[in-house]
Scaffold this active site. Structure first.
Site, PDB file in Angstrom:
ATOM      1  N   SER A 113      21.067  52.353  12.464  1.00 48.97           N
ATOM      2  CA  SER A 113      20.951  52.863  13.925  1.00 48.97           C
ATOM      3  C   SER A 113      20.006  51.770  15.152  1.00 48.97           C
ATOM      4  O   SER A 113      20.339  50.876  14.424  1.00 48.97           O
ATOM      5  CB  SER A 113      19.902  54.299  13.849  1.00 48.97           C
TER       6      SER A 113
ATOM      7  N   ASP B 176      26.384  56.705  10.817  1.00 48.36           N
ATOM      8  CA  ASP B 176      25.339  56.416  10.990  1.00 48.36           C
ATOM      9  C   ASP B 176      24.341  57.349   9.436  1.00 48.36           C
ATOM     10  O   ASP B 176      24.838  58.406   9.259  1.00 48.36           O
ATOM     11  CB  ASP B 176      24.441  56.946  12.231  1.00 48.36           C
TER      12      ASP B 176
END
Length: 812
Positions: free
Chosen positions: A363, A647
């Site tokens: 991320s 993610d």
């Protein structure tokens, strides 16, 4: 050992073997007491047979009308590979004329239970209460012909493929009017699928470029040819298809020989099939690639003198005494991007950054990492320049990123990716927006370019993480760890990797079919931080911490069932199971709950590969086996055309998994946490996951009092867990920084405001979704993260000394 297309070596545990094929005979005999699916009549049953490891086609029996005890007595044949996990799916359907056929149930039967040369008649007890039963006969026999050459790492199998070329040569009379002729060729299950050739020329003879098909010979595919239409007579107004269209079974074609497929007054068709080389363009193996092994040797030239200085040793450590140190980060949007700069500067000031061999991220921290690794010598500098550059972009107004000029640029870039053959989504647009947020203009940097930053071992090796997910499943039910380095991209679970330059290209059975240009790193950043890949179930889990609702109402029912006669089940063999699909309401609810707003899809480099017959007993696969589909080989990732990447934070906000790979032998992990909300939750989730998977991980013991008010650093030495790394946990908290501007230096009254950093309050400027900070907010977060590192130097040194002592003890 394998060679890359550019001649570089890859280490590989894959073996090339000759393996026998067998003839499987399946006789679908009858069913008994099938419950009534229709209101007004008994079922109109038929059985569908699917064995994707042997055939591209699904076969089915005839439908028996209005009968609860249908009898078929139909026989089907499959050529199967003995080293592949062959699971036959027998699905019972109720045929409907108006609506879609009702799927009643599916029986999953592992062919490995059968003994060679024996015939058995199985009675599958599908419902004990209603006494539903499916009766099927099986026989497994030797088959004539040479054994098949396969390549396997014990989890995946790559099988022989062939390349078929079909050429059209047109014949024309000199005075014949020019006309176009369209030919269509199809090989089901091939990489290419269907290809069309259109001819039309004033030349006496003209020929096309050949249509090529790459296919697996073992699946015995057929070349289906549709010839051009031709007129019956000048007076006829209709055109009809040529009824002489040839269809050819490709397994019977001799290799390397030109053959005439069809002859006509208008054209000739020629074809030739050749075996493709056994060399693979993927790496099948679980060891580190040779480039990473080479990096580890070079990195020690920086690590050993750095450890001597930090630990104040009289002489350098020997190779076997040198611990592998890793810096691990979590995500958290711009908060994690900013805080990581401060943490790294703190490690640099302590001399610890040069002690680190790996740096992992997900991320928001991947944005920091990708910025740093543009500079080939970033960790050898004081980082002030990089922090100042990031400050400029973090504090600038982001509204310009949505200007008309930028929107035109985004559209142009997305169109280019489509032309390259990629599937684009909102994630790609998010990557372009990030590029405008964090850079001035277009950024041509690619992940493989970061090899320059590690070619001398001068910086830690960066590892970026994502998870591969599947439609109709939550991340708790299905996820597979994917790691990205400047050298390669891969899934450790399967032991399959590709060069970073080839990620996104099209593969088939381990061979590179179509090279697609490597993505600019902004598109990877969009995927690594795909904040928009959430679904309803993810939000449900955040609020309820449970999937009971999901499991109760939307999951298919899967049960082990009895069979007669009972067959012996060895560890690598699967129990016979019955799947009863959820009803229409449950299926609709499942689709709503699991549908993700958007997802990053890339061509799968596992496409076409098959699961080894003993994959479930392979210790490396077992280490990462944690999805509900791991015992359903026909539905695992090798059967998918695309990887669906999100993610990592949609499962656990951690990038630690690549560091727990045994081959990396990590001794010390500096866990830098930048999560929102609970700082301890990602670590708790990691501990629970590792415990369930049998992955060695240190015991994390944080008192309830500390959980209410966390300290700046915790040391978990793993002494009670042999083989576990030493873990240093740095939660992002504002503790003594409120009173101290540097370790041992108290703040004056005028400086107290600088220590007031509201990290997680309702009015905090550091929300995960904040895109812009003021200069003061940026500076304070960098200083806080740096301070928390510097203020815990003693714990870092203790962790390093503990690791060195253990390395020496193991050698002794």
């Amino acid at each position: 050992m394998q060679l890359n297309p550019d001649g570089k070596q890859w280490t590989s545990l894959a073996k090339t073997e000759s393996s026998l094929c067998y003839l499987l005979t399946v006789r679908v005999i009858r069913a008994r007491n099938i419950h009534q699916a229709d209101v007004l009549s008994h079922t109109d049953c038929y059985v569908s047979l699917w064995l994707p490891t042997a055939s591209n086609d699904k076969f089915q029996t005839k439908a028996i009308s209005n009968c609860k005890d249908p009898v078929w007595n139909e026989t089907f044949y499959f050529r199967i590979q003995s080293q592949v996990k062959n699971v036959l799916e027998l699905a019972l359907y109720d045929k409907d004329v108006v609506t879609q056929d009702d799927h009643l149930f599916t029986v999953y039967f592992d062919i490995a239970k059968l003994s060679l040369g024996e015939e058995v008649f199985m009675h599958f007890k599908c419902d004990s209460q209603r006494q539903e039963e499916l009766e099927v006969g099986f026989a497994l026999d030797n088959i004539s012909g040479p054994p098949e050459t396969i390549i396997t790492n014990g989890v995946l199998v790559s099988r022989k493929i062939c390349c078929l070329e079909v050429q059209v040569v047109e014949k024309k009379k000199k005075k014949e009017k020019k006309s176009k002729k369209e030919f269509s060729f199809k090989v089901q299950g091939s990489y290419e699928g269907t290809q069309d050739i259109v001819l039309g020329s004033n030349l006496l003879f003209s020929s096309s470029s050949p249509a090529k098909f790459h296919y697996a010979r073992y699946k015995q595919p057929t070349l289906d040819v549709t010839l051009p239409e031709k007129k019956r007579s000048p007076s006829s107004h209709s055109r009809v298809c040529d009824t002489g269209s040839p269809n050819v079974e490709l397994h019977s074609i001799p290799s390397g020989k030109n053959m005439i497929l069809a002859e006509d007054k208008r054209f000739d068709l020629y074809m030739k099939a050749e075996d493709c080389p056994d060399r693979l363009d993927v790496r099948l193996g679980f060891d580190l690639c040779i480039q990473e092994q080479d990096f580890l040797c070079k990195r020690k030239n920086y690590v050993i003198p750095a450890l001597r200085k930090v630990l104040q040793l009289e002489q350098d450590l020997l190779d076997h005494e040198t611990p592998v140190v890793a810096v691990m980060t979590t995500g958290g949007g711009m908060r994690s991007l900013t805080a990581l700069y401060g943490s790294l500067r703190g490690l640099k000031k302590l001399g610890v950054l040069d002690c680190a061999t790996y740096l992992t991220g997900l991320s928001g921290t991947t944005w920091t990492m990708s910025n740093l690794y543009r500079d080939a010598d970033w960790s050898q500098k004081d980082l002030d320049e990089q922090i100042s550059e990031a400050r400029k972009h973090m504090t600038k107004c982001k509204i310009n990123s949505f200007s008309f000029e930028y929107l035109k640029y985004y559209k142009k870039q997305l169109c280019q990716r489509k032309r390259e053959g990629r599937k684009t989504s909102f994630i790609d647009l998010w990557g372009l927006v990030l590029e405008s947020f964090l850079h001035d203009g277009k950024d041509n940097h690619r992940l493989s370019d970061q090899q320059r930053a590690i070619d001398r071992g001068q910086n830690p090796l960066p590892i970026y993480t994502a998870v591969n997910v599947k439609n109709n499943y939550s991340t708790l039910d299905f996820k597979e760890w994917v790691e990205f380095t400047p050298y390669e991209v891969g899934l450790q679970k399967y032991g399959v990797f590709v060069r970073t330059e080839d990620f996104g290209s099209e593969f088939f059975m381990g061979r590179l079919m179509k090279k697609v240009p490597e993505s600019r790193i902004c598109f990877l950043e969009g995927m690594w931080s795909s904040l928009f890949s959430f679904n309803v179930l993810y939000i449900w889990n955040l609020s309820h911490s449970s999937e009971d609702f999901w499991h109760r109402w939307t999951r298919d029912q899967i049960d082990n069932i009895e069979e007669e006669p009972p067959l012996p089940v060895r560890p690598q063999e699967l129990r016979t199971r019955l799947r009863t699909p959820a009803g229409p309401l449950g299926s609709a609810l499942r689709a709503v709950l699991t549908d993700r707003a958007c997802i990053a899809q890339e061509h799968s480099f596992l496409r076409g590969l098959q699961m080894h017959s003993d994959y479930l007993e392979n210790p490396r696969f077992c280490r990462w086996k944690d999805t509900v589909l791991d015992t359903f080989p026909n539905q695992l990732t090798p059967s998918d055309e695309f990887l669906s990447l999100v993610d990592t934070g949609f499962f656990i906000n951690t990038s630690i998994m690549p560091l727990l790979k045994p081959e990396r032998k990590v001794d010390v992990i500096l866990h830098l946490n930048y999560s929102a909300g609970s700082q301890i939750q990602p670590l708790d989730q990691t501990c629970k996951y590792c415990s369930e998977q049998g992955i060695v991980f240190p015991r994390v013991d944080v008192s309830e009092e500390d959980r209410k008010k966390l300290k700046e650093c915790y040391l978990f030495d793993g002494s009670e867990t042999p083989g576990a790394p030493v873990l240093l946990f740095f939660p992002l908290v504002n503790d003594t920084f409120q009173k101290y501007k540097a370790p041992g230096q108290r703040r004056s009254e005028s400086e107290m405001e600088d220590g007031n950093v509201d990290l997680y309050g309702r009015c905090s400027p550091y929300s995960t979704y904040s895109l812009q900070y003021t200069e003061k907010e940026y500076d304070r977060l960098v200083q806080l993260a740096e301070y928390n590192i510097l203020n815990n130097q003693h714990l870092i040194i203790r962790a390093l000394r503990t690791a060195v002592a253990r390395k020496r003890q193991i050698k002794e």
